[in-house]
Enzyme design. Structure first.
Site, PDB file in Angstrom:
ATOM      1  N   MET A   1      -8.105   8.814   9.869  1.00  0.00           N
ATOM      2  CA  MET A   1      -8.802   9.272   8.658  1.00  0.00           C
ATOM      3  C   MET A   1      -9.705  10.458   8.959  1.00  0.00           C
ATOM      4  O   MET A   1     -10.777  10.598   8.374  1.00  0.00           O
ATOM      5  CB  MET A   1      -9.632   8.121   8.057  1.00  0.00           C
ATOM      6  CG  MET A   1      -8.748   6.982   7.606  1.00  0.00           C
ATOM      7  SD  MET A   1      -9.630   5.648   6.855  1.00  0.00           S
ATOM      8  CE  MET A   1     -10.000   4.634   8.261  1.00  0.00           C
TER       9      MET A   1
ATOM     10  N   ASP B   1       0.821  -1.211   0.000  1.00  0.00           N
ATOM     11  CA  ASP B   1       0.000   0.000   0.000  1.00  0.00           C
ATOM     12  C   ASP B   1       0.851   1.255   0.000  1.00  0.00           C
ATOM     13  O   ASP B   1       2.039   1.214   0.260  1.00  0.00           O
ATOM     14  CB  ASP B   1      -0.881   0.017   1.258  1.00  0.00           C
ATOM     15  CG  ASP B   1      -2.118  -0.836   1.073  1.00  0.00           C
ATOM     16  OD1 ASP B   1      -2.349  -1.298  -0.049  1.00  0.00           O
ATOM     17  OD2 ASP B   1      -2.841  -1.038   2.064  1.00  0.00           O
TER      18      ASP B   1
ATOM     19  N   LYS C   1      -3.173   4.489  -4.427  1.00  0.00           N
ATOM     20  CA  LYS C   1      -3.663   5.398  -5.467  1.00  0.00           C
ATOM     21  C   LYS C   1      -2.500   6.194  -6.026  1.00  0.00           C
ATOM     22  O   LYS C   1      -1.624   6.619  -5.302  1.00  0.00           O
ATOM     23  CB  LYS C   1      -4.661   6.392  -4.857  1.00  0.00           C
ATOM     24  CG  LYS C   1      -5.894   5.726  -4.334  1.00  0.00           C
ATOM     25  CD  LYS C   1      -6.878   6.737  -3.797  1.00  0.00           C
ATOM     26  CE  LYS C   1      -8.004   5.981  -3.098  1.00  0.00           C
ATOM     27  NZ  LYS C   1      -9.024   6.826  -2.535  1.00  0.00           N
TER      28      LYS C   1
HETATM   29  N1  SAH Z   1      -3.945   0.117   9.514  1.00  0.00           N
HETATM   30  C1  SAH Z   1      -3.451   1.457   9.697  1.00  0.00           C
HETATM   31  C2  SAH Z   1      -4.520   2.495   9.530  1.00  0.00           C
HETATM   32  C3  SAH Z   1      -5.103   2.512   8.141  1.00  0.00           C
HETATM   33  S1  SAH Z   1      -6.312   3.740   7.937  1.00  0.00           S
HETATM   34  C4  SAH Z   1      -2.757   1.551  11.063  1.00  0.00           C
HETATM   35  O1  SAH Z   1      -2.871   0.639  11.877  1.00  0.00           O
HETATM   36  O2  SAH Z   1      -2.047   2.536  11.290  1.00  0.00           O
HETATM   37  C5  SAH Z   1      -5.375   5.060   7.292  1.00  0.00           C
HETATM   38  C6  SAH Z   1      -5.258   6.173   8.320  1.00  0.00           C
HETATM   39  O3  SAH Z   1      -4.246   5.837   9.257  1.00  0.00           O
HETATM   40  C7  SAH Z   1      -4.836   7.511   7.779  1.00  0.00           C
HETATM   41  O4  SAH Z   1      -5.925   8.216   7.260  1.00  0.00           O
HETATM   42  C8  SAH Z   1      -4.285   8.174   9.008  1.00  0.00           C
HETATM   43  O5  SAH Z   1      -5.313   8.648   9.842  1.00  0.00           O
HETATM   44  C9  SAH Z   1      -3.635   7.018   9.719  1.00  0.00           C
HETATM   45  N2  SAH Z   1      -2.204   6.904   9.436  1.00  0.00           N
HETATM   46  C10 SAH Z   1      -1.550   5.833   8.983  1.00  0.00           C
HETATM   47  N3  SAH Z   1      -0.228   6.059   8.908  1.00  0.00           N
HETATM   48  C11 SAH Z   1      -0.052   7.328   9.330  1.00  0.00           C
HETATM   49  C12 SAH Z   1       1.077   8.160   9.506  1.00  0.00           C
HETATM   50  N4  SAH Z   1       2.317   7.751   9.216  1.00  0.00           N
HETATM   51  N5  SAH Z   1       0.885   9.403   9.986  1.00  0.00           N
HETATM   52  C13 SAH Z   1      -0.329   9.857  10.294  1.00  0.00           C
HETATM   53  N6  SAH Z   1      -1.433   9.115  10.144  1.00  0.00           N
HETATM   54  C14 SAH Z   1      -1.298   7.872   9.687  1.00  0.00           C
END
Ligand code: SAH
Length: 482
Positions: free
Chosen positions: A168, A34, A56
């Protein structure tokens, strides 16, 4: 039937990958990754692994969840080991559950490897403990967006004790804060929005429930971002260990074959810099290259090693042929400390020039080489010819063995960095043939020594050169006296 691993690749800092994830990535035949996955992680994959981007990309068709599921299933049914890399943890708002259910339905063997979720690590890297005795006794993690209807009862949420974390949620902050205030949460509750957590581009916007939404707009905070609400945010003033590191905020590109980049990379990481490790070249061994010389090896007066790779491959070949190295009578020279160290590991103490270049070694060796002396130079195909020509000019008989060749790697995306480091002329040439020189214009460039800098100058690019032409010399430029 193959097997599928749904793997949490962590929030961005590649060192937050688990050992289990790493083991599987090294074994996988197909890797689907991803956008939020740090691409350096792909450097651990086998050379022949198939890498498929699932995020994307502007102007391109991107894969829908259903298409991704179908790809995973297809490769698994073809018998491959498939690693599906997802940002953070696969089961925290990552649609990992849906992918796992599909595998269950298809009766495909699978495992899910937990990852460090951004929901907690983003706070840590911003100096915010997720919980704190007496201040926050719970952590609540929400998604602020959903494909269907979002069921958050703000009346309940506003009364929750502890730390609230919204993923998100960037576009929803105004709505979330309004609702929380409407249902009675204190307007002055500390808040933070963390963009690009755990990597050099991390930015943190701090405020209170009543003003965070405006501040985020003023500071033009972008995605991915995490929204945190709670008193623990106040600890940031004291606990901000990450952003205070000397190389924090710097994304540094190093262009080397995977293995040798490790040392420089680890040091940059420990100083808080982010590393983009672009393997512009790959070392391809030229099998059998030594065969024709094996009977003559004992007759050389000098052997000159020009690189670590050269030493490694040369001795690997000799070992494979069960050649007794005591038959080598030559004096051994090495270009560079690293090459010298590699020889030392094999019990051979080599001489080194003052300058770590072909010219430097020539200045040294010409003091003792006599006309008709036999010299062997095991090295890379396509390397600079200076040393061979110079030695021939003073009457020596020179043989070269082409042990390996540097071949171009595949192009990577998103290679924008603050600093670019080049450690050889070939990495300069390869980088430019892969990515062009435009990306380097106006950027800070560091070359390991004058020859590499000259190669850049030919392209109209100016590079800084360390006092000492070594990895430590480069680090000195980067962090001064640290
Ligand atoms: N599975 C992921 C979350 C996926 S949803 C996890 O456990 O972290 C995607 C959301 O995760 C983004 O919209 C944001 O809110 C958050 N996110 C993921 N990586 C991030 C990062 N490095 N910095 C800030 N937000 C992050």
């Amino acid at each position: 039937m193959g097997k599928v691993y749904l793997i949490g690749a962590g929030p961005g800092d590649e060192e937050l990958l688990t050992l289990k994830a790493l083991r599987i990535i090294k074994e996988a035949d197909v890797i689907l990754y991803d956008k939020l996955v740090n691409i350096n992680i792909l450097n651990y994959a086998k050379d022949e692994a198939k890498l498929i981007f699932c995020g994307k990309e502007a102007g391109k068709h991107y894969k829908s969840q259903e298409e991704i599921n179908e790809l995973i299933i297809k490769y698994a049914k073809e018998g491959y080991v498939v690693a599906r890399l997802k940002g953070g943890d696969p089961y925290v708002f990552g649609r990992g559950g849906e992918e796992a259910i599909r595998l269950f339905e298809e009766k495909i063997d699978f495992e899910v490897v937990p990852g460090v979720t951004s929901a907690i690590s983003a706070l840590n890297y911003s100096g915010i403990p997720a919980t704190f005795r007496g201040i926050s006794q719970a952590i609540h993690i929400f998604t602020a967006k959903s494909e269907g209807k979002l069921n958050i009862d703000y009346e309940v949420v506003a009364k929750l004790e502890g730390t609230l974390v919204f993923l998100m949620g960037l576009g929803e902050i105004e709505n979330i804060t309004n609702k929380l205030i409407e249902f009675g949460m204190n307007k002055g509750t500390p808040c933070a929005v963390i963009e690009n957590a755990t990597i050099s581009r991390q930015r943190v916007c701090v405020g209170e429930l009543c003003n965070i939404s405006n501040r985020v707009k003023e500071q033009m905070i972008g995605t991915p971002a995490i929204f945190v609400v709670g008193d623990v945010v106040n600890f940031r003033e004291k606990l901000n260990w990450y952003e205070n590191k000397p190389l924090f905020g710097k994304r540094i590109c190093i262009t080397r074959p995977k293995k040798q980049a490790v040392n420089l990379k680890n040091k940059i990481l420990s100083f808080g810099g982010e590393v983009l490790e672009l393997p512009s070249i790959r070392i391809q061994r030229l099998d059998g290259s030594i065969d024709g010389y094996i009977d003559r090896i004992s007759s050389y007066d000098y052997i000159i090693f020009t690189s670590v790779n050269g030493v490694e491959i040369f001795f690997d070949e000799l070992i494979n042929m069960e050649f007794d190295i005591r038959k080598i009578k030559a004096k051994v020279y090495a270009i560079g400390e690293k090459t010298k160290d590699e020889l030392k590991k094999r019990g051979i103490i080599a001489k080194c020039g003052v300058q770590f270049t072909q010219e430097g070694i020539f200045e040294e060796i010409k003091k003792e080489v006599k006309s008709r002396d036999k010299i062997l130079i095991p090295r890379a195909k396509g390397a600079r010819n200076f040393l061979v020509e110079a030695l021939k000019n003073i009457g020596a008989e020179v043989d070269e063995i082409y042990l390996y060749e540097s071949v171009l790697e595949k192009k990577r995306k998103d290679i924008e960095c603050d600093i670019y480091i080049f450690t050889s002329t070939s990495t300069v040439r390869n980088f430019i043939s892969l990515y062009g020189k435009e990306v380097l214009k106006g950027k800070r460039i560091i070359a390991i020594g004058p020859i590499t800098a000259d190669e850049l100058r030919k392209e109209g690019l100016n590079a800084e050169i360390p006092k000492e032409y070594t990895i430590d010399g480069i680090l000195n430029i980067l962090v001064g006296g640290c």
